[in-house]
Scaffold this active site. Structure first.
Site, PDB file in Angstrom:
ATOM      1  N   PRO A   1     -53.809 104.103  39.800  1.00 57.18           N
ATOM      2  CA  PRO A   1     -52.847 103.108  40.294  1.00 57.18           C
ATOM      3  C   PRO A   1     -52.288 103.406  41.681  1.00 57.18           C
ATOM      4  CG  PRO A   1     -51.780 104.568  38.739  1.00 57.18           C
ATOM      5  CD  PRO A   1     -53.245 104.927  38.720  1.00 57.18           C
TER       6      PRO A   1
ATOM      7  N   TYR B   1     -61.802 114.358  28.913  1.00 62.10           N
ATOM      8  CA  TYR B   1     -61.027 115.119  29.889  1.00 62.10           C
ATOM      9  C   TYR B   1     -61.089 116.596  29.513  1.00 62.10           C
ATOM     10  CZ  TYR B   1     -59.024 110.550  31.160  1.00 62.10           C
ATOM     11  OH  TYR B   1     -58.841 109.242  31.542  1.00 62.10           O
TER      12      TYR B   1
END
Length: 280
Positions: A209, A63
């Protein structure tokens, strides 16, 4: 009648965390490339998450790359005794939205040591293999990971985007305590892995999600959001909490408002009938 959902889980049977965690990927530049455009805001989001009860933070060396781990150290190192920080390794970054897989042992060894340094930690509580490299046997990839566990650099090990066969092969090298796969109301191709991990005391951590899904599903979510006076995102997260007790949530956001909205999903207790309507 709604079933009261347990809101804690013990990773590896020992690290008790709140099931609503936080994923740091969005605290980077466009394409998950470069540092957070507003670092001070990003630090406030991380601090606010922990102050609101989050004690599980998910990141990865890819990241940024690397910038997210540094940001977490700067924002949260004073909180390390109270939180679990999970990171991942096994990918390279060649540009925005580019994620070449590298499971070669030398890369994994460097990834582990680099994460320890950037996070400012002596031990990584949960290190996860970001992807299984199809060109490298998983036994070879996990060799340096098992060595790091023996050396006390890693406490627990997990996998990401892994099937049952991958988990079982990996377990021959090092105990696996978590699996992080793409899973949400609209994307359910890993159903077998959710159930497999639940039966064996392995945490399942859905990434992405909050994906919505086809129109019919969106209509159901919208109707339930109105019924429970919640947002569609809260309904989607509440369904995941009910789906299986081993599911740990790591919704990410760069907004303080959205952070609080996501965390409030734990207060949405869907009825058995509403869970069934979304699951069907």
């Amino acid at each position: 009648m709604a079933t009261t959902t347990s809101l804690t889980y013990k990773i590896g049977g020992e690290l008790e965390i709140n099931r609503m965690g936080y994923g740091g990927m969005q605290l980077t530049g466009p394409g998950v490339w470069g540092d957070a455009p507003d670092r001070e805001l990003a630090k406030r989001v991380l601090l606010s998450a922990v102050e609101s009860g989050v004690n599980f933070i998910d990141t990865a060396d890819s990241y940024g790359p690397h910038t997210n781990e540094v940001l977490i150290r700067e924002a949260l190192s004073s909180q390390y005794s109270d939180i679990v920080v999970a990171t991942k390794g096994g990918l390279e970054r060649t540009g925005p939205n580019q994620w070449p897989v590298n499971g070669r042992p030398e890369h994994i060894r460097q990834a582990i040591d680099g994460s320890l340094q950037r996070l400012g930690k002596e031990v990584i509580q949960l290190w996860q293999l970001h992807r299984v490299d199809p060109n490298v046997p998983i036994e070879e990839t996990l060799g340096p990971v098992a060595d790091a566990v023996k050396a006390g650099k890693i406490l627990h090990v997990g996998l990401s985007e892994a099937g049952i066969a991958d988990i079982e092969r990996a377990q021959q090298v090092v105990p696996i305590v978590s699996v992080q796969n793409l899973y949400n109301l609209a994307e359910r191709s890993w159903e077998e892995v959710v159930d497999y991990t639940a039966e064996r005391g392995i945490a399942f951590i859905p990434w992405f999600p909050l994906a919505s899904g086809p129109g019919k599903l969106q209509d159901k979510i919208g109707a339930l959001a109105e019924k429970y006076q919640a947002t569609p995102a809260q309904v989607a997260l509440a369904w995941l909490l009910r789906r299986s007790p081993n599911i740990l949530l790591i919704p990410g956001t760069k907004s303080l408002q959205h952070l609080q909205e996501n965390l409030a999903a734990v207060k949405v207790e869907l009825s058995d009938e509403d869970v069934a309507s979304l699951t069907a």
